[in-house]
Design an enzyme around this catalytic site. Structure first.
Site, short mmCIF file in Angstrom:
data_model
loop_
_atom_site.label_atom_id
_atom_site.label_comp_id
_atom_site.label_asym_id
_atom_site.label_seq_id
_atom_site.Cartn_x
_atom_site.Cartn_y
_atom_site.Cartn_z
CD GLU A 39 -2.40 2.27 -3.49
OE1 GLU A 39 -3.26 3.09 -3.82
OE2 GLU A 39 -1.68 2.44 -2.49
CG ASP B 12 -1.82 1.16 1.31
OD1 ASP B 12 -2.67 1.27 0.42
OD2 ASP B 12 -1.70 1.97 2.25
CG HIS C 216 -10.26 0.36 -2.15
ND1 HIS C 216 -9.23 -0.09 -2.94
CD2 HIS C 216 -9.70 1.14 -1.20
CE1 HIS C 216 -8.10 0.41 -2.49
NE2 HIS C 216 -8.35 1.15 -1.42
CG ASP C 217 -8.35 4.06 -3.13
OD1 ASP C 217 -8.95 4.38 -2.08
OD2 ASP C 217 -7.21 3.58 -3.13
C1 GLC Z 1 -3.98 3.50 -0.52
C2 GLC Z 1 -5.38 2.93 -0.36
C3 GLC Z 1 -6.31 4.01 0.09
C4 GLC Z 1 -5.80 4.56 1.40
C5 GLC Z 1 -4.32 4.97 1.31
C6 GLC Z 1 -3.70 5.19 2.67
O1 GLC Z 1 -3.91 4.47 -1.49
O2 GLC Z 1 -5.80 2.35 -1.57
O3 GLC Z 1 -7.62 3.51 0.22
O4 GLC Z 1 -6.57 5.67 1.74
O5 GLC Z 1 -3.53 3.99 0.69
O6 GLC Z 1 -3.35 3.98 3.28
#
Ligand code: GLC
Length: 660
Positions: free
Chosen positions: A341, A299, A410-411
């Site tokens: 990610e 993440d 989910h984002d």
């Molecule tokens: C990533 C996740 C997101 C979250 C962020 C902070 O981007 O996909 O949902 O808010 O990390 O952990």
């Protein structure tokens, strides 16, 4: 002191260190693992040593006595020793087929445990459903124990070795991983490694002044440094969490301090400049890998290293961190892979797959954010030119890696449209982004989309978009109005988008609910811990009634579900979709059409065509010259029709062609 070294110098230093360490480690490994497994461990040590030694020295300085490298290798050895037998069996299989994730049979599904099946122990009951779709990889959204109350959808973890009690226990997680393995499915779980919750034991020890944790987080007594850093950092959540620092009154022995919090104030950034942080995180990943997690979704990786005067994203050290972590995890748990990610520009993204001037293994998978953004942009403009322009500019990715292709997640959708690409097709980047926000939030006259603005920033005019796939494709709006023709168009849009992500090459990730065309979910508004974050509108609860209709070919669910099944089925049988091949854009003479080809040494060519326009168009077949005898494998309509040397594409249609 960090010394910058050439590749050959780094290699020489690593070789010398390996010579020193190897005999000692060999001894320890043989005693702890037994002869056969020790042979494997040492072979992996030889294979990966350069990838861990170079980056560790680049990050933490010369390791003359092999103190740090030795300590990290021993953590990996301890994890290898503790690794359960059944996972060692998976390791063996994966070592025989190390690029398993590149196979066209790989298909991911992404879901929140509680929203998909309630609790982890109920997951096995849903595996038939996943098998119907052809899923081979399940990403369960953040499920490690989050802080109570607001927790950014689980991305504020207070204990990485416990599961969120609302969905079960660590034993349940292990059982779920086992149940998946028995069905040939791999478990993917988020590893939130940029930050911990402020309630995490490390953060509490740091607050309490425990010297062991003294440098785990970043803290500044006044605004001097925070202001200096913020001058070049952009906000992730400008409307709800502006700035990158949070005042913590109890820090610094009660004198208070500004703590680095890139995301929300309760998410404290870890200081990877501290080698103990690296070791603690490594130990955590190794422990989790031994619970049966095969894919770690790394993440927010771009944020893991800070440098004054920069955006504090994508710093070279982030790549050292990932390369070393990856190599060390491979030592202990070779079946494990990483997915990055990194929602960053294409130039900054490819390095997370190891695509530097020279290949440096980091993550096997990375989200293809650019493809996702271009799909939604093309659907709104009914024009493929910007997509062609931007995708064509992307660098080739290393042959061992693969894109994770997706339509929704989910984002929110952030409009990563580069200025260069927009101007190249004659569009103003700012105006285009504004149009996309208007279009998808429902503000644009006549739009079919029913999304909402996320992080609307009136100061900069920037915003992003929330909304479910069905809502953004026009299915929800057509349902509202009871308009059959609009509904048909909406379903065609949904199928078209997935027809691209399922055949672009890489691992398609299907986002829970999209296979049933679930609408936006408004129930989050009733929960005060969620109500402020409209990303929850596209994080729906599994709708069992809707799922029950998947067998009814007359229902929307039945039609959409069948499309996903057909795509998955056809995909499995197309060797050209193996991720090791490359997608190459084809030049076609109609701006509404995106066309690409792939090739496989055994099976020949694949060609994909989609028409973003709502009316029929045609393209000159000379675009496919030299690609062999192509046949329709799957299409939104009939087999591809040729008329006067032109291939006919119905409105919002797609076709997959393959060499006979
Ligand atoms: C990533 C996740 C997101 C979250 C962020 C902070 O981007 O996909 O949902 O808010 O990390 O952990």
């Amino acid at each position: 002191m960090i010394t910058l070294r050439s590749d050959s110098e780094r290699r020489r230093r690593a070789e010398a260190a390996l010579q020193r360490l190897r005999p000692v480690v060999a001894d320890e490994a043989e005693r702890a693992l037994g002869r056969a497994d020790a042979v494997g461990f040492l072979a992996r040590l030889d294979l990966w040593f350069l990838d861990l030694h170079g980056p560790i020295e680049a990050l933490y300085g010369d390791d003359e006595d092999d103190g740090l490298v030795g300590r990290l290798v021993r953590l990996a050895l301890a994890a290898a020793v503790a690794r359960p037998t059944e996972l060692r069996e998976t390791d063996r299989r994966r070592e025989v087929e190390p690029r398993w994730y590149q196979e066209p049979r790989t298909l991911g599904y992404v879901a929140y445990t509680e929203r998909f099946c309630g609790t982890l122990d109920a997951l096995p009951k849903r595996l038939d459903y996943l098998a119907e779709l052809g899923v081979s990889y399940l990403h369960l959204m953040p499920l490690l124990k989050p802080r109570p109350g607001e927790n950014d959808g689980g991305y504020a973890v207070m204990d990485y070795r416990a599961v969120d009690p609302r969905v079960g226990t660590m034993d349940d997680l292990e059982a779920a991983a086992r149940a998946l393995r028995e069905r040939g499915m791999s478990l993917c779980v988020d590893l939130v490694l940029n930050h911990t919750a402020r309630e995490h034991a490390w953060a509490r020890a740091w607050l309490a002044g425990d010297p062991e944790y003294a440098d785990f987080y970043f803290a500044f007594p006044d605004r001097n440094m925070p202001d200096a850093y913020e001058a070049t950092i952009s906000d992730v959540f400008p409307d709800r969490a502006p700035g990158s620092f949070t005042w913590v009154g109890t820090a610094n022995g009660g004198r208070g301090a500004w703590v680095w919090t890139t995301f929300f104030g309760f998410q404290w950034d870890l200081n990877y400049g501290n080698r103990d942080v690296f070791a603690a995180v490594l130990d955590t990943v190794l422990w989790l890998a031994n619970r049966g997690i095969e894919i770690f979704r790394m993440d927010a990786v771009p944020f893991m290293w800070k440098r004054l005067g920069t955006s504090c994203m994508n710093q070279p050290e982030v790549h050292d961190l990932m390369q070393a972590l990856h190599a060390l995890v491979k030592l202990a748990a070779p079946a494990t892979i990483f997915k990055a990610e990194a929602i960053v520009s294409p130039e900054d993204l490819v390095p997370y797959l190891g695509g530097h001037a020279r290949y440096r293994p980091e993550c096997e998978l990375a989200y293809h954010n650019q493809l996702m953004v271009m799909l939604w942009s093309s659907l709104a403009t009914k024009d493929a030119r910007l997509a062609v322009q931007s995708l064509r500019r992307m660098a080739t990715i290393p042959v061992d890696t693969a894109w994770a292709t997706y339509v929704r997640c989910h984002d929110d959708i952030g409009w990563a449209v580069s200025d260069t690409d927009a101007w190249a097709v004659g569009w103003s980047p700012f105006a285009h982004r504004r149009f996309l926000n208007d279009f998808y939030s429902g503000a644009y006259p006549g739009t079919h989309a029913r999304g909402a603005l996320f992080q609307d920033n009136p100061e900069t005019g920037d915003a992003r978009i929330s909304g479910s796939c069905a809502a953004l494709c026009g299915i929800s709006e057509a349902r509202e109005r009871g308009d059959a023709a609009a509904l048909e168009a909406g379903i065609r849009r949904l199928a078209l988008l997935h027809a691209v992500t399922f055949s672009w090459g890489g691992v398609p990730l299907l986002y829970m609910g999209d296979e049933l065309a679930l609408d936006n979910d408004t129930t989050y508004l009733d929960d005060p811990a969620l109500a402020q974050d409209n990303r929850w509108m596209h994080r729906p609860w599994f709708d069992a009634d809707a799922a029950a209709r998947r067998d009814d070919p007359a229902s929307v669910e039945g039609r959409v579900f069948a499309w996903i099944q057909r795509l998955a089925q056809a995909r499995r049988e197309l060797p050209a979709l193996h991720a090791a091949g490359e997608s190459e854009l084809l030049a076609v003479d109609d701006p509404h059409v995106l066309a690409w080809r792939r090739r496989h040494p055994r099976s020949g060519h694949f060609v994909g065509l989609v028409n973003f326009a709502e009316h029929p168009v045609s393209v000159d077949v000379r675009a496919f010259e030299g690609l062999g005898e192509l046949e329709t494998v799957l299409s939104a309509d009939d087999d591809l029709q040729l008329r006067d040397g032109r291939a006919q594409l119905p409105g919002l249609g797609f076709v997959w062609l393959a060499e006979a």
